[in-house]
Design a protein around this motif. Structure first.
Motif, PDB file in Angstrom:
ATOM      1  N   ASP A 153     -34.190  16.858  71.709  1.00  0.00           N
ATOM      2  CA  ASP A 153     -34.790  16.410  72.968  1.00  0.00           C
ATOM      3  C   ASP A 153     -33.997  15.240  73.535  1.00  0.00           C
ATOM      4  O   ASP A 153     -33.409  14.469  72.789  1.00  0.00           O
ATOM      5  CB  ASP A 153     -36.246  15.988  72.728  1.00  0.00           C
ATOM      6  CG  ASP A 153     -37.102  16.124  73.981  1.00  0.00           C
ATOM      7  OD1 ASP A 153     -37.987  17.003  73.995  1.00  0.00           O
ATOM      8  OD2 ASP A 153     -36.879  15.362  74.944  1.00  0.00           O
ATOM      9  N   THR A 204     -41.860  15.345  62.327  1.00  0.00           N
ATOM     10  CA  THR A 204     -40.737  16.284  62.212  1.00  0.00           C
ATOM     11  C   THR A 204     -39.408  15.532  62.357  1.00  0.00           C
ATOM     12  O   THR A 204     -39.387  14.358  62.722  1.00  0.00           O
ATOM     13  CB  THR A 204     -40.792  17.359  63.321  1.00  0.00           C
ATOM     14  OG1 THR A 204     -40.572  16.715  64.578  1.00  0.00           O
ATOM     15  CG2 THR A 204     -42.122  18.088  63.336  1.00  0.00           C
ATOM     16  N   ILE A 260     -35.783  14.800  64.282  1.00  0.00           N
ATOM     17  CA  ILE A 260     -35.442  14.724  65.710  1.00  0.00           C
ATOM     18  C   ILE A 260     -33.938  14.490  65.869  1.00  0.00           C
ATOM     19  O   ILE A 260     -33.366  13.678  65.147  1.00  0.00           O
ATOM     20  CB  ILE A 260     -36.236  13.601  66.427  1.00  0.00           C
ATOM     21  CG1 ILE A 260     -35.813  13.449  67.905  1.00  0.00           C
ATOM     22  CG2 ILE A 260     -36.129  12.254  65.717  1.00  0.00           C
ATOM     23  CD1 ILE A 260     -36.304  14.517  68.828  1.00  0.00           C
ATOM     24  N   LEU A 276     -36.438  18.978  66.086  1.00  0.00           N
ATOM     25  CA  LEU A 276     -36.540  19.043  67.548  1.00  0.00           C
ATOM     26  C   LEU A 276     -35.278  18.443  68.157  1.00  0.00           C
ATOM     27  O   LEU A 276     -34.778  17.426  67.683  1.00  0.00           O
ATOM     28  CB  LEU A 276     -37.772  18.257  68.025  1.00  0.00           C
ATOM     29  CG  LEU A 276     -37.896  18.013  69.541  1.00  0.00           C
ATOM     30  CD1 LEU A 276     -38.162  19.320  70.298  1.00  0.00           C
ATOM     31  CD2 LEU A 276     -39.020  17.020  69.852  1.00  0.00           C
ATOM     32  N   ALA A 329     -41.961  13.857  68.164  1.00  0.00           N
ATOM     33  CA  ALA A 329     -41.443  14.162  66.823  1.00  0.00           C
ATOM     34  C   ALA A 329     -41.883  13.087  65.821  1.00  0.00           C
ATOM     35  O   ALA A 329     -42.264  13.403  64.691  1.00  0.00           O
ATOM     36  CB  ALA A 329     -39.918  14.271  66.853  1.00  0.00           C
ATOM     37  N   CYS A 330     -41.855  11.817  66.244  1.00  0.00           N
ATOM     38  CA  CYS A 330     -42.318  10.725  65.367  1.00  0.00           C
ATOM     39  C   CYS A 330     -43.792  10.933  65.031  1.00  0.00           C
ATOM     40  O   CYS A 330     -44.204  10.767  63.880  1.00  0.00           O
ATOM     41  CB  CYS A 330     -42.133   9.368  66.041  1.00  0.00           C
ATOM     42  SG  CYS A 330     -40.421   8.885  66.252  1.00  0.00           S
ATOM     43  N   PRO A 343     -48.256  15.419  70.081  1.00  0.00           N
ATOM     44  CA  PRO A 343     -47.580  16.222  69.061  1.00  0.00           C
ATOM     45  C   PRO A 343     -48.080  17.669  69.015  1.00  0.00           C
ATOM     46  O   PRO A 343     -47.626  18.458  68.184  1.00  0.00           O
ATOM     47  CB  PRO A 343     -47.926  15.483  67.758  1.00  0.00           C
ATOM     48  CG  PRO A 343     -49.230  14.820  68.045  1.00  0.00           C
ATOM     49  CD  PRO A 343     -49.250  14.493  69.516  1.00  0.00           C
ATOM     50  N   LEU A 393     -45.594  20.671  68.777  1.00  0.00           N
ATOM     51  CA  LEU A 393     -44.914  20.743  67.469  1.00  0.00           C
ATOM     52  C   LEU A 393     -45.884  21.208  66.393  1.00  0.00           C
ATOM     53  O   LEU A 393     -45.513  21.982  65.500  1.00  0.00           O
ATOM     54  CB  LEU A 393     -44.311  19.368  67.120  1.00  0.00           C
ATOM     55  CG  LEU A 393     -43.082  18.974  67.944  1.00  0.00           C
ATOM     56  CD1 LEU A 393     -42.745  17.499  67.760  1.00  0.00           C
ATOM     57  CD2 LEU A 393     -41.879  19.845  67.576  1.00  0.00           C
ATOM     58  N   LYS A 441     -45.583  16.805  75.657  1.00  0.00           N
ATOM     59  CA  LYS A 441     -44.998  15.732  74.855  1.00  0.00           C
ATOM     60  C   LYS A 441     -45.193  14.416  75.635  1.00  0.00           C
ATOM     61  O   LYS A 441     -45.054  14.451  76.847  1.00  0.00           O
ATOM     62  CB  LYS A 441     -43.499  15.984  74.635  1.00  0.00           C
ATOM     63  CG  LYS A 441     -43.188  17.259  73.881  1.00  0.00           C
ATOM     64  CD  LYS A 441     -41.686  17.602  73.910  1.00  0.00           C
ATOM     65  CE  LYS A 441     -41.234  18.232  75.187  1.00  0.00           C
ATOM     66  NZ  LYS A 441     -39.840  18.685  75.217  1.00  0.00           N
TER      67      LYS A 441
END
Ligand SMILES: [Mg+2]
Length: 182
Positions: free
Chosen positions: A127, A142, A144, A125, A137-138, A106, A109, A103
């Motif tokens: 985190d 997804t 977050i 996610l 995640a952005c 991405p 993920l 990370k």
């Protein structure tokens, strides 16, 4: 940075410090989340630990009961084999992701979405780092949950924990300032 605004918005969202065990798996399921992805350091235990804290183990059992153990994934930038062993032993249905680009890439993920067949909006996610997990995640699209009250153990690892506390503080300041300058 194209995701600066999104990061700033997420960073400012948490007026009350967000703890891992305060995340309610029933609520996530009601919102359509079918896959839960968990960072390890700060989210399941302090830095350097090889097992989740007891209160987190209890919470993991609740998450597994609601979503299914095979819908839980661990995505850490430090995929320590001892941690993988722990999950194989205690939560055999949980997948421990390794061998992907760290990370904020991405890739981890995306691998989880391939494995689970879940759409980005069905994945959540958890985190504690803005410029690694939250950014990943952005990028992956997804959901977050930014853990703003992470687990730390200053007594066990004073230098490492102080470093990460400073890093978490610094990244929040950088994103806030970037917003002012935009
Ligand atoms: Mg972390």
């Amino acid at each position: 940075m194209a995701y600066r605004r999104q990061l700033r918005e997420i960073s400012c969202r948490y007026r009350v410090p967000q703890r891992t065990v305060a995340v309610n798996p029933e609520e996530l399921a009601a919102r359509g989340v079918t896959v839960l992805v968990l960072d390890f350091d700060g989210v399941l235990a302090p830095h350097g630990a090889t097992e989740p804290l007891p209160e987190v183990v209890e919470w993991l059992h609740r998450c597994a009961a609601i979503l299914g153990e095979e819908r839980l994934f661990i995505l850490s930038n430090r995929p320590d084999p001892l941690r993988a062993d722990y999950f194989r032993r205690e939560f055999p249905g949980v997948s421990f992701i390794s061998g992907v680009k760290k990370k904020p890439y991405p890739d981890g993920l995306q691998r989880i979405m391939e494995l689970s067949g879940a759409a980005p909006e069905q994945v959540m996610l958890l985190d504690d780092r803005l410029l690694t997990g939250v950014l990943a995640a952005c990028l992956a699209g997804t959901g977050i949950i930014y853990i703003t009250a992470p687990y730390v153990s200053l007594a066990k690892h004073p230098v490492m924990e102080s470093f990460f506390m400073l890093l978490r503080f610094a990244e929040r300041r950088v994103i806030a300032l970037a917003g002012l300058l935009a």
